[in-house]
Design a protein around this motif. Structure first.
Motif, PDB file in Angstrom:
ATOM      1  N   LEU A  79      33.199  25.843  13.007  1.00  0.00           N
ATOM      2  CA  LEU A  79      32.660  27.194  13.191  1.00  0.00           C
ATOM      3  C   LEU A  79      31.973  27.828  11.923  1.00  0.00           C
ATOM      4  O   LEU A  79      31.138  28.586  12.193  1.00  0.00           O
ATOM      5  CB  LEU A  79      33.356  28.081  14.048  1.00  0.00           C
ATOM      6  N   ALA A  80      32.795  27.801  10.850  1.00  0.00           N
ATOM      7  CA  ALA A  80      32.569  28.523   9.711  1.00  0.00           C
ATOM      8  C   ALA A  80      31.363  28.067   8.838  1.00  0.00           C
ATOM      9  O   ALA A  80      30.574  28.708   8.440  1.00  0.00           O
ATOM     10  CB  ALA A  80      33.931  28.163   8.829  1.00  0.00           C
ATOM     11  N   GLY A  82      28.799  27.084  10.622  1.00  0.00           N
ATOM     12  CA  GLY A  82      27.626  27.715  11.451  1.00  0.00           C
ATOM     13  C   GLY A  82      27.246  27.023  12.519  1.00  0.00           C
ATOM     14  O   GLY A  82      26.278  27.385  13.205  1.00  0.00           O
ATOM     15  N   ASP A  84      27.197  27.000  16.304  1.00  0.00           N
ATOM     16  CA  ASP A  84      27.097  28.207  17.176  1.00  0.00           C
ATOM     17  C   ASP A  84      27.367  27.608  18.422  1.00  0.00           C
ATOM     18  O   ASP A  84      26.508  26.824  18.949  1.00  0.00           O
ATOM     19  CB  ASP A  84      25.894  28.931  16.816  1.00  0.00           C
ATOM     20  N   PRO A 351      29.386  32.811   2.807  1.00  0.00           N
ATOM     21  CA  PRO A 351      29.237  33.182   4.132  1.00  0.00           C
ATOM     22  C   PRO A 351      30.254  32.156   4.949  1.00  0.00           C
ATOM     23  O   PRO A 351      30.705  32.650   6.095  1.00  0.00           O
ATOM     24  CB  PRO A 351      27.813  32.806   4.544  1.00  0.00           C
ATOM     25  N   GLU A 354      33.650  33.444   4.963  1.00  0.00           N
ATOM     26  CA  GLU A 354      33.795  34.898   5.813  1.00  0.00           C
ATOM     27  C   GLU A 354      34.017  34.611   7.198  1.00  0.00           C
ATOM     28  O   GLU A 354      34.892  35.125   8.004  1.00  0.00           O
ATOM     29  CB  GLU A 354      32.565  35.776   5.576  1.00  0.00           C
ATOM     30  N   ARG A 355      33.201  33.502   7.678  1.00  0.00           N
ATOM     31  CA  ARG A 355      33.274  33.191   9.087  1.00  0.00           C
ATOM     32  C   ARG A 355      34.574  32.692   9.541  1.00  0.00           C
ATOM     33  O   ARG A 355      35.162  32.912  10.295  1.00  0.00           O
ATOM     34  CB  ARG A 355      31.900  32.213   9.481  1.00  0.00           C
ATOM     35  N   ARG A 356      34.952  31.677   8.136  1.00  0.00           N
ATOM     36  CA  ARG A 356      36.272  30.978   8.637  1.00  0.00           C
ATOM     37  C   ARG A 356      37.630  32.116   8.736  1.00  0.00           C
ATOM     38  O   ARG A 356      38.058  32.055   9.614  1.00  0.00           O
ATOM     39  CB  ARG A 356      36.808  30.100   7.408  1.00  0.00           C
ATOM     40  N   TYR A 358      37.156  35.095   9.896  1.00  0.00           N
ATOM     41  CA  TYR A 358      36.779  35.723  11.046  1.00  0.00           C
ATOM     42  C   TYR A 358      37.644  35.045  12.273  1.00  0.00           C
ATOM     43  O   TYR A 358      38.396  35.223  13.173  1.00  0.00           O
ATOM     44  CB  TYR A 358      35.396  35.873  11.612  1.00  0.00           C
ATOM     45  N   PHE A 359      37.425  33.664  12.224  1.00  0.00           N
ATOM     46  CA  PHE A 359      37.933  32.691  13.457  1.00  0.00           C
ATOM     47  C   PHE A 359      39.293  32.496  13.256  1.00  0.00           C
ATOM     48  O   PHE A 359      40.008  32.345  14.100  1.00  0.00           O
ATOM     49  CB  PHE A 359      37.085  31.392  13.223  1.00  0.00           C
TER      50      PHE A 359
END
Ligand code: SF4
Length: 395
Positions: A79-80, A82, A84, A351, A354-356, A358-359
């Motif tokens: 997921l980190a 990208g 989707d 980026p 950052e996604r990691r 979040y999840f």
């Protein structure tokens, strides 16, 4: 039965399937070798990406203590990076029983010699001497891999240049099944040797940058020659139940690790997607360089330097020019050069990290994504199994 989804413009999308073993947190080599391409593919194909947790047992059955954590880490990295869930289906292999049903069915028709002659069978037994790999599971690894693929009836399996041959046994097994059960005299969608050679040539001639001059190649391959089997004609026996998937060659630059060998967890030379910035900088600072450049005043040769190999993948054209100029004239030192590389790698991973974060902070959302993916994968795989059972006569 429907095997293609429709986009808003009603253009059918071809199906793609790929998976990854849960070996723990993923590194730059995993990213550039697979995930980076998957993220692009999800925009153009109906994609199924899975965590191959059963495959982890083929070599690591004796110690499964880290398996659960590893699955979680890989999911987070998926997921980190990208992937989707609105664009692709992400699922766990062990949560889709159809993989194993098809595996068992294909085991009935697969000659033992086909599995014994897979080159990695003997190679890996040699390399992993400390493990007892004289098991049915390890021998049957390529068969389960074939079932993983065929149960989704994909048009393509994305692989790097050195793995193209791995898909061949899947194609052979599909051909045998279709010949025995589905009235297919010789197999349908055949990738010709010429097609494969052309794809390999175009990748070989491509600059190794992922600044993506390789994009052109990906697009050319995407626009390739595969024809989708019309599912409505399968019942008549004209088309096979298990269409032979084609190889989709994707850019897969060989990334060196910090010791100059191929980046690999087993060598302990990786840079993880989740490494914090100071750790990335420290690891790159200790990376091996052109061994002939002993003193700061010695000119170096970027073409034999693993640091420059990473610059080719992550740095801008301008930086690469400056590195070549500075290195060959001793105008820059290796520490400065590695600093520029660290800047590029940190920027690439920002980026993703950052996604990691979040999840990591939303585990229930991650679990829900996986649950939904498992359900979608089951639905798709069960459609194939219905056809398979009918064809074999045990429906
Ligand atoms: S300056 Fe850069 S490319 Fe040249 S030897 Fe040092 S690390 Fe390698």
């Amino acid at each position: 039965m429907t095997t293609e989804v429709q986009t808003e413009t009603t253009t059918p999308r071809k199906r793609v399937l790929s998976g990854m073993r849960p070996t723990g947190r993923l590194h730059l080599g995993n990213y550039m070798g697979a995930l980076y391409n998957w993220v692009k593919l999800q925009h153009e194909y109906e994609c199924y990406f899975f965590i191959a947790d059963y495959h982890a047992l083929t070599t690591d059955y004796a110690d499964t203590s880290k398996l659960k954590d590893n699955i979680r880490e890989v999911m987070l990295d998926f997921l980190a990076a990208g992937l989707d869930p609105k664009l692709c289906t992400i699922f766990r292999q062990s949560r889709v029983p159809a993989h194993f049903e098809l595996n068992d069915m294909l085991a009935m028709i697969t000659p033992l010699s086909w599995l014994e002659r897979v080159p990695t069978y003997k190679d890996q037994q040699e390399q992993l001497k400390e493990k007892d790999l004289a098991t049915i599971g390890f021998l049957g690894y390529p068969l389960l891999q074939s079932a993983d693929i065929l149960v989704y009836q994909p048009s393509f399996v994305p692989v790097g240049q050195d793995q193209a041959a791995h898909v061949e046994i899947t194609r052979e097994i599909a051909r045998r099944f279709n010949h025995l059960f589905a009235g297919d005299p010789g197999g349908a969608s055949v990738v010709t040797a010429d097609t494969l050679r052309r794809q390999l040539d175009s990748l070989e001639n491509a600059p190794p940058s992922h600044g993506y001059s390789n994009d052109r190649i990906v697009r050319e391959i995407f626009a390739g020659e595969t024809s989708i089997v019309d599912p409505s004609s399968r019942a008549s026996g004209v088309n096979p139940v298990l269409p032979e998937p084609q190889v989709l060659l994707t850019p897969s630059p060989k990334l060196p690790g910090t010791d100059g060998r191929k980046m690999s967890k087993s060598y302990g030379n990786t840079i993880l997607l989740s490494d914090p910035e100071p750790e990335i900088r420290a690891k790159l600072k200790s990376m091996v360089t052109d061994p002939a450049r002993v003193r700061r005043t010695d000119p170096g040769n970027p073409d034999v330097c693993p640091v420059f190999d990473l610059h080719k993948v992550f740095s801008s054209e301008e930086t690469r020019v400056n590195v070549r100029e500075g290195c060959t004239t001793a105008g820059i030192g290796c520490i400065q050069c590695k600093g520029w590389l660290a800047d590029a790698v940190v920027a690439e991973l920002a980026p993703i990290q950052e996604r990691r974060r979040y999840f990591e902070a939303h585990p229930q959302e991650v679990a829900a994504i996986l649950e939904a993916g498992n359900a979608a994968a089951n639905k798709r795989a069960n459609q194939t199994m219905q056809e398979v059972r009918v064809a074999v006569g045990i429906d």
